[in-house]
Design a protein around this motif. Structure first.
Motif, PDB file in Angstrom:
ATOM      1  N   GLY A 135       0.824  -1.217   0.000  1.00 48.73           N
ATOM      2  CA  GLY A 135       0.000   0.000   0.000  1.00 48.73           C
ATOM      3  C   GLY A 135       0.850   1.255   0.000  1.00 48.73           C
ATOM      4  O   GLY A 135       0.573   2.212  -0.737  1.00 48.73           O
ATOM      5  N   ARG A 136       1.887   1.286   0.834  1.00 46.00           N
ATOM      6  CA  ARG A 136       2.789   2.443   0.868  1.00 46.00           C
ATOM      7  C   ARG A 136       3.515   2.613  -0.464  1.00 46.00           C
ATOM      8  O   ARG A 136       3.660   3.733  -0.955  1.00 46.00           O
ATOM      9  N   ASP A 137       3.965   1.487  -1.046  1.00 48.87           N
ATOM     10  CA  ASP A 137       4.643   1.567  -2.345  1.00 48.87           C
ATOM     11  C   ASP A 137       3.707   2.101  -3.425  1.00 48.87           C
ATOM     12  O   ASP A 137       4.094   2.956  -4.227  1.00 48.87           O
ATOM     13  N   ALA A 138       2.472   1.593  -3.446  1.00 49.49           N
ATOM     14  CA  ALA A 138       1.496   2.064  -4.434  1.00 49.49           C
ATOM     15  C   ALA A 138       1.231   3.559  -4.252  1.00 49.49           C
ATOM     16  O   ALA A 138       1.165   4.315  -5.229  1.00 49.49           O
ATOM     17  N   TYR A 139       1.097   3.985  -3.007  1.00 50.78           N
ATOM     18  CA  TYR A 139       0.861   5.402  -2.711  1.00 50.78           C
ATOM     19  C   TYR A 139       2.019   6.260  -3.228  1.00 50.78           C
ATOM     20  O   TYR A 139       1.795   7.280  -3.898  1.00 50.78           O
ATOM     21  N   ALA A 140       3.259   5.842  -2.950  1.00 48.37           N
ATOM     22  CA  ALA A 140       4.426   6.605  -3.400  1.00 48.37           C
ATOM     23  C   ALA A 140       4.461   6.690  -4.927  1.00 48.37           C
ATOM     24  O   ALA A 140       4.738   7.757  -5.491  1.00 48.37           O
ATOM     25  N   LEU A 141       4.173   5.587  -5.607  1.00 48.69           N
ATOM     26  CA  LEU A 141       4.172   5.580  -7.074  1.00 48.69           C
ATOM     27  C   LEU A 141       3.057   6.453  -7.644  1.00 48.69           C
ATOM     28  O   LEU A 141       3.253   7.143  -8.651  1.00 48.69           O
ATOM     29  N   MET A 142       1.899   6.441  -6.996  1.00 49.25           N
ATOM     30  CA  MET A 142       0.793   7.285  -7.463  1.00 49.25           C
ATOM     31  C   MET A 142       1.123   8.765  -7.271  1.00 49.25           C
ATOM     32  O   MET A 142       0.864   9.583  -8.158  1.00 49.25           O
ATOM     33  N   LYS A 143       1.679   9.118  -6.112  1.00 50.29           N
ATOM     34  CA  LYS A 143       2.026  10.516  -5.847  1.00 50.29           C
ATOM     35  C   LYS A 143       3.095  11.018  -6.820  1.00 50.29           C
ATOM     36  O   LYS A 143       3.115  12.197  -7.161  1.00 50.29           O
ATOM     37  N   ALA A 144       3.985  10.136  -7.249  1.00 48.93           N
ATOM     38  CA  ALA A 144       5.035  10.507  -8.201  1.00 48.93           C
ATOM     39  C   ALA A 144       4.528  10.474  -9.647  1.00 48.93           C
ATOM     40  O   ALA A 144       5.289  10.752 -10.568  1.00 48.93           O
ATOM     41  N   HIS A 145       3.272  10.117  -9.840  1.00 48.25           N
ATOM     42  CA  HIS A 145       2.657   9.984 -11.165  1.00 48.25           C
ATOM     43  C   HIS A 145       3.338   8.905 -12.000  1.00 48.25           C
ATOM     44  O   HIS A 145       3.336   8.958 -13.227  1.00 48.25           O
ATOM     45  N   ALA A 146       3.950   7.915 -11.329  1.00 46.46           N
ATOM     46  CA  ALA A 146       4.584   6.803 -12.027  1.00 46.46           C
ATOM     47  C   ALA A 146       3.556   5.739 -12.410  1.00 46.46           C
ATOM     48  O   ALA A 146       3.720   5.043 -13.401  1.00 46.46           O
TER      49      ALA A 146
END
Length: 182
Positions: free
Chosen positions: A98-109
């Motif tokens: 969940g944290r990884d997905a959140y970081a990737l979403m915030k980075a627009h990756a």
């Protein structure tokens, strides 16, 4: 002023904004748009499946990349509207995935949504592919490249200026849940 959710247990009151960190909204399917496989989803294609989920008290899974071992959150609202299948969900920020997905979403990756489904009723589409009239919705995944280019995350709730507050809020939620069980 924003409405707030209030949790009370054993004399403790905790207030959470309804748009908590890690919450996001997007479209998992958009009506009338051909996907990479030639399928065109029609309005109402999910209606029976969503009604079945509601009666059973279930909802589609939220996965990362269609991996059944990578549950990253939960869908709070799944509904058809004039545009398509609109999803609102929460990432589980207490989990690594969940944290990884959140970081990737915030980075627009990563900003794509993709449906995992069983076709119930479809007809051939002119020029190839299918017009999908009814499907059983099993899961909706966060992906880098969705089959339907218009199936995207629209917004993600950001973390507060103090990242430790996210962990504190999660800790308080878990503590409240334990108190309620006892």
């Amino acid at each position: 002023m924003a409405t707030r959710n209030i949790e009370k247990a054993a004399g403790v009151e905790i207030r959470f904004a309804p748009d908590a960190v890690g919450t996001f909204t997007g479209y998992a399917a958009v009506w009338g748009k051909r996907d990479a496989f030639g399928d065109i989803v029609q309005p109402g294609a999910f209606a029976k499946s969503l009604a079945t989920h509601k009666v059973a008290g279930t909802r589609p899974l939220m996965l990362k990349g269609h991996d059944p071992n990578a549950v990253i959150g939960t869908w709070d609202e799944v509904r058809e509207d004039q545009t398509g299948l609109k999803m609102t969900g929460r990432l589980v920020l207490d989990s690594t995935e969940g944290r990884d997905a959140y970081a990737l979403m915030k980075a627009h990756a990563i900003d794509g949504l993709s449906i995992g489904f069983r076709t119930v009723r479809a007809t051939p589409a002119p020029g190839g592919g299918r017009i999908v009239h009814e499907m059983e919705l099993i899961e909706v995944s966060l992906v880098a490249r969705p089959a339907q280019p218009a199936a995207r995350v629209m917004n993600v709730r950001s973390a507060p200026s103090n990242p430790a507050a996210v962990g504190l809020a999660a800790h308080l939620c878990a503590a409240t849940a334990r108190i309620k069980r006892n």
